[in-house]
Scaffold this motif. Structure first.
Motif, PDB file in Angstrom:
ATOM      1  N   ASN A 112      -7.572  36.334 -27.793  1.00  0.00           N
ATOM      2  CA  ASN A 112      -7.390  35.078 -27.070  1.00  0.00           C
ATOM      3  C   ASN A 112      -5.883  34.832 -26.961  1.00  0.00           C
ATOM      4  O   ASN A 112      -5.159  34.997 -27.945  1.00  0.00           O
ATOM      5  N   PRO A 113      -5.372  34.456 -25.788  1.00  0.00           N
ATOM      6  CA  PRO A 113      -3.922  34.254 -25.626  1.00  0.00           C
ATOM      7  C   PRO A 113      -3.327  33.295 -26.646  1.00  0.00           C
ATOM      8  O   PRO A 113      -2.151  33.432 -27.023  1.00  0.00           O
ATOM      9  N   SER A 114      -4.104  32.358 -27.138  1.00  0.00           N
ATOM     10  CA  SER A 114      -3.598  31.383 -28.102  1.00  0.00           C
ATOM     11  C   SER A 114      -3.252  32.027 -29.448  1.00  0.00           C
ATOM     12  O   SER A 114      -2.563  31.412 -30.276  1.00  0.00           O
ATOM     13  N   GLU A 115      -3.725  33.266 -29.679  1.00  0.00           N
ATOM     14  CA  GLU A 115      -3.501  33.938 -30.952  1.00  0.00           C
ATOM     15  C   GLU A 115      -2.339  34.934 -30.921  1.00  0.00           C
ATOM     16  O   GLU A 115      -2.069  35.610 -31.913  1.00  0.00           O
ATOM     17  N   GLN A 116      -1.637  35.026 -29.803  1.00  0.00           N
ATOM     18  CA  GLN A 116      -0.580  36.025 -29.662  1.00  0.00           C
ATOM     19  C   GLN A 116       0.500  35.880 -30.744  1.00  0.00           C
ATOM     20  O   GLN A 116       0.895  36.863 -31.391  1.00  0.00           O
TER      21      GLN A 116
END
Length: 297
Positions: free
Chosen positions: A116-120
């Motif tokens: 998920n992009p929020s976890e980058q």
């Protein structure tokens, strides 16, 4: 003169039709019904058969029903199909006959994480041990599942679903942290699931010996030898490399594999007890050819 050309054309058409009628039908298995799926492997098969005309004409057909990898194996054993392609493991090599040329240059052993992009930012800070604690998902019947488990990764199996919809939905909804994905297949997947909140993780790359072969039924020695001889010939002519490079996904995969920006985590693969020094057959062509020439079925 016109009549002669007409007669010649009709004779050629008749010859082609007769060849088609007399061609041996060979069925390959597939995971998806999409025409795009397996286009590289089918192109290689067609090139192999074209390079071995002395074995006879072939009409290559897809199995009418898409199926999981485990089901493909059973389908070959039952004689309802003739050839499949898959990453290997010791069980598959015991039950089927592998033609040991890694069709994807060993890239099957490279796994990039879909997150998920929020976890980058979170993944950017993780060490190798912390990465193992992240929750991950793989196909329930994929050899990769056992590889990741054996190396201490917190991974669970998910049943096969159309274009891996369930796996990517799990990442999208935050039910798992990551979906390790083959570097060749991941770009196609991201396009297919572009409506989901998923992206490539930028800092890590998993690698373990992993090879994708053509497989045939154990008693189909004739087909195994034809595939072996045909692969030798398309390697010698350079046609295999030409076919490989036609695919944008392959070129993108090479940029990931050869890139310097990711931390490479080296894993062992308990599913196979060997490594191939010619997996990158573009760099070790002579070794790949000589090994295939020495192979006996």
């Amino acid at each position: 003169m016109k009549m002669s050309r007409f007669v010649a054309s009709m004779m050629m058409l008749h010859t082609l039709l007769m060849a088609s009628v007399n061609a041996e039908e060979l069925v390959y298995t597939r995971a998806f019904a999409d025409d795009d799926y397996g286009s590289y492997h089918v192109a290689v098969l067609n090139a192999v058969f074209a390079a071995t005309p002395e074995y006879g004409d072939v009409a290559l057909l897809p199995h009418p029903h898409p199926m999981s990898q485990s089901r493909q194996l059973v389908t070959l054993l039952k004689g309802d199909a003739d050839v499949m392609w898959s990453v290997t493991n010791s069980n598959r090599e015991q039950r089927l006959l592998p033609i040991k040329l890694p069709l994807l240059k060993g890239y099957s052993g490279y796994r990039v994480l879909v997150i998920n992009p929020s976890e980058q930012a979170s993944f950017a800070q993780q060490t190798g041990e912390a990465l193992k604690q992240s929750t991950m998902v793989q196909g329930a019947d994929w050899p990769d599942l056992n590889v990741l488990k054996a190396n201490g990764y917190n991974v669970s199996g998910e049943d096969w679903s159309l274009w891996f919809h369930s796996m990517y939905s799990m990442v999208d909804k935050g039910l798992v942290d990551a979906f390790p994905r083959n570097i060749i297949e991941v770009h196609r997947d991201l396009t297919r699931h572009s409506e989901k909140a998923i992206t490539l993780e930028k800092h890590h790359l998993l690698f373990y010996p992993n090879y994708e072969y053509f497989f045939v039924k154990p008693d189909n020695i004739a087909l195994a030898n034809r595939l072996r001889v045909g692969l030798i010939r398309v390697l010698e002519s350079g046609e295999l490399e030409t076919i490989f490079n036609r695919f944008d996904a392959h070129r993108k995969a090479q940029r990931i594999a050869d890139g310097k920006m990711r931390k490479v985590h080296m894993l062992t693969n308990p599913s196979i007890d060997y490594t191939l020094p010619y997996a990158r057959w573009d760099k070790h062509t002579d070794l790949a050819i000589n090994t295939l020439k020495q192979t006996q079925y």
